[in-house]
Design an enzyme around this catalytic site. Structure first.
Site, PDB file in Angstrom:
ATOM      1  N   TYR A 144     -18.097  46.536  41.719  1.00  0.00           N
ATOM      2  CA  TYR A 144     -18.853  45.304  41.997  1.00  0.00           C
ATOM      3  C   TYR A 144     -20.208  45.571  42.639  1.00  0.00           C
ATOM      4  CZ  TYR A 144     -14.665  42.591  40.869  1.00  0.00           C
ATOM      5  OH  TYR A 144     -13.592  42.020  40.235  1.00  0.00           O
ATOM      6  N   LYS A 201      -6.724  54.762  38.900  1.00  0.00           N
ATOM      7  CA  LYS A 201      -6.585  55.022  37.457  1.00  0.00           C
ATOM      8  C   LYS A 201      -6.997  56.474  37.238  1.00  0.00           C
ATOM      9  CE  LYS A 201      -5.830  53.724  33.146  1.00  0.00           C
ATOM     10  NZ  LYS A 201      -4.501  53.347  32.635  1.00  0.00           N
ATOM     11  N   ASP A 234      -2.493  50.013  36.087  1.00  0.00           N
ATOM     12  CA  ASP A 234      -1.777  49.213  35.080  1.00  0.00           C
ATOM     13  C   ASP A 234      -0.293  49.122  35.426  1.00  0.00           C
ATOM     14  OD1 ASP A 234      -1.752  51.946  34.613  1.00  0.00           O
ATOM     15  OD2 ASP A 234      -1.823  51.799  32.431  1.00  0.00           O
ATOM     16  N   ASP A 258      -9.277  43.022  43.668  1.00  0.00           N
ATOM     17  CA  ASP A 258      -9.574  41.637  43.331  1.00  0.00           C
ATOM     18  C   ASP A 258      -8.499  41.104  42.370  1.00  0.00           C
ATOM     19  OD1 ASP A 258     -10.918  39.214  43.069  1.00  0.00           O
ATOM     20  OD2 ASP A 258     -12.261  39.957  41.507  1.00  0.00           O
ATOM     21  N   ASP A 262      -4.947  38.528  43.284  1.00  0.00           N
ATOM     22  CA  ASP A 262      -4.637  37.244  42.639  1.00  0.00           C
ATOM     23  C   ASP A 262      -3.215  37.281  42.074  1.00  0.00           C
ATOM     24  OD1 ASP A 262      -7.208  36.243  43.108  1.00  0.00           O
ATOM     25  OD2 ASP A 262      -7.335  35.330  41.123  1.00  0.00           O
TER      26      ASP A 262
HETATM   27  C1  IPM Z   1     -12.517  37.080  45.736  1.00  0.00           C
HETATM   28  C2  IPM Z   1     -13.401  36.461  44.703  1.00  0.00           C
HETATM   29  C3  IPM Z   1     -14.764  37.123  44.745  1.00  0.00           C
HETATM   30  C4  IPM Z   1     -14.540  38.609  44.527  1.00  0.00           C
HETATM   31  C5  IPM Z   1     -15.792  36.590  43.769  1.00  0.00           C
HETATM   32  C6  IPM Z   1     -15.989  35.098  43.928  1.00  0.00           C
HETATM   33  C7  IPM Z   1     -17.098  37.315  43.855  1.00  0.00           C
HETATM   34  O1  IPM Z   1     -12.808  36.552  43.459  1.00  0.00           O
HETATM   35  O2  IPM Z   1     -12.864  37.045  46.932  1.00  0.00           O
HETATM   36  O3  IPM Z   1     -11.490  37.638  45.376  1.00  0.00           O
HETATM   37  O4  IPM Z   1     -14.370  39.039  43.401  1.00  0.00           O
HETATM   38  O5  IPM Z   1     -14.512  39.344  45.483  1.00  0.00           O
HETATM   39 MG    MG Z   2     -10.832  37.281  43.513  1.00  0.00          MG
END
Ligand code: IPM
Ligand code: MG
Length: 369
Positions: A144, A201, A234, A258, A262
């Site tokens: 990122y 990875k 993975d 990231d 989620d």
């Molecule tokens: C998170 C979000 C952010 C990230 C985005 C909005 C830039 O998805 O905090 O997980 O990827 O870090």
């Molecule tokens: Mg995120």
């Protein structure tokens, strides 16, 4: 004299302003009970800041954050600012930049199950039983933050003669960046169940091979008491839903973290429940792990619990108010045990009168503090 902490509040976009209001409510209640003043001041970030001044992270915001004792952020982004034009400002740049500018290289994302919500998970109860992990995401390096570029080649101009666009992103780490995040993970594991799963990875990426080597060196030299396992990313994505309870601390690169956080959030039933703390050497930032949910913005139905639980993390990590933090968590637990839900965590059996809006949920938590 009553102690005063300055809190820089960044409501951002979408549901951000609605949920941060509930976070502040909880801070006020905690302050009243523990004899502390939390002086909250709102400033702009993300799309709201783009609208106001064309910049997703205005200088004044950065200054306010630096001058504060802690930063409370809600969420940024929304379709209004979605663009594929690489030159146009994006809300997310504000978030990435504030993390970088404040040196917040450690992102802690705890994944815990609230018993009352076990049924909200898409996984079977026996799979999620005992899930309690801490994702330690590297936050200011990796994919990122690497160099990236987009090219629009004339026919015949590309390296292989192919016309059309080209783009690249770079995944780069320095040794010290991996060392410091590894130490954070091992330290966290020592306070927990003593196990680190390092996700990479390494069968493909050079950065991952370096990552693995460094994590092992730090582990063997400084944390021989902590168990260390390597998991390919993975496979980690699969194991997270196959054997989630076997993970304690998971440490990984920015983008892997990231994505996996989620996924891990969904184990708990809702992304609306997951808080995060971003720590560095100075002021720390606390925010929900979820996004700005523009589809439900301004309707008063968003779940404020991840924001409230990020206040819990603030009390714990920035102000050493462990007792107050425990009280916030306990209040949330009791509210859920009593059956109160926001729409995202309600199910077919939830009585309609138990489905609360954003503000009513915040009020419930405060009432139980
Ligand atoms: C998170 C979000 C952010 C990230 C985005 C909005 C830039 O998805 O905090 O997980 O990827 O870090
Ligand atoms: Mg995120």
């Amino acid at each position: 004299m009553k102690k005063t902490y300055q809190i820089c509040c960044l409501p951002g976009d979408g549901i951000g302003p609605e949920i941060i209001a509930e976070g502040k409510k909880v801070l006020d209640a905690v302050g009243a009970r523990y004899g502390v003043t939390f002086a909250c001041e709102d400033t702009l970030i993300g799309g709201a800041a783009i609208d106001a001044c064309g910049n997703p992270l205005p200088d004044e915001t950065l200054e306010a954050a630096r001058a504060a004792d802690a930063v409370l952020l809600a969420s940024v982004g929304g379709p209004k600012w979605d663009t594929t034009d690489p030159a146009a400002p994006r809300p997310e740049q504000g978030l990435l930049k504030i993390r970088k500018e404040l040196g917040l290289y450690t992102n802690l994302r705890p994944v815990q199950i609230f018993g009352a919500l076990a049924g909200a998970s898409t996984l079977r109860p026996e799979i999620i039983d005992g899930v309690d992990m801490m994702i330690v995401r590297e936050l200011t390096g990796g994919l990122y933050f690497g160099r990236r570029e987009r090219f629009y080649d004339e026919p015949g101009a590309g390296t292989d003669g192919a016309a059309g666009q080209r783009a690249y992103d770079t995944l780069e780490y320095r040794e010290y960046e991996v060392e410091r995040i590894a130490r954070q993970a091992f330290e966290a594991a020592r306070k927990r169940r003593g196990k680190v799963s390092s996700v990479d990875k390494a069968n493909v990426l050079e950065t991952s091979r370096m990552w693995r080597e460094i994590v092992h060196r730090i582990g063997e030299a400084e944390y021989p008491d902590v168990e260390l396992e390597d998991v390919l990313v993975d496979n980690a994505a699969m194991q997270l839903i196959n054997r989630p309870a076997s993970f304690d601390v998971v440490v990984t690169e920015n983008m892997f973290g990231d994505i996996l956080s989620d996924e891990a959030a969904q184990i708990t039933g809702s992304l609306g429940m997951l808080a995060s703390a971003s720590l560095g050497d100075g002021v720390a930032l606390y925010e929900p792990s979820h996004g700005s949910a523009p589809d439900i913005a301004d309707q008063g139905i968003a779940n404020p619990l991840a924001q409230i639980l990020s206040v819990e993390m603030m009390l714990r990590y920035s102000f050493d108010m462990g007792e107050a933090a425990d009280a916030v968590r306990a209040a949330v637990t009791v509210v859920l045990d009593e059956g109160w839900r926001t729409r995202d965590i309600a199910d077919a059996e939830t009585p309609a009168e138990c489905v609360l809006g954003t503000a009513a949920m915040g009020d419930q938590v405060v009432a139980h503090l």
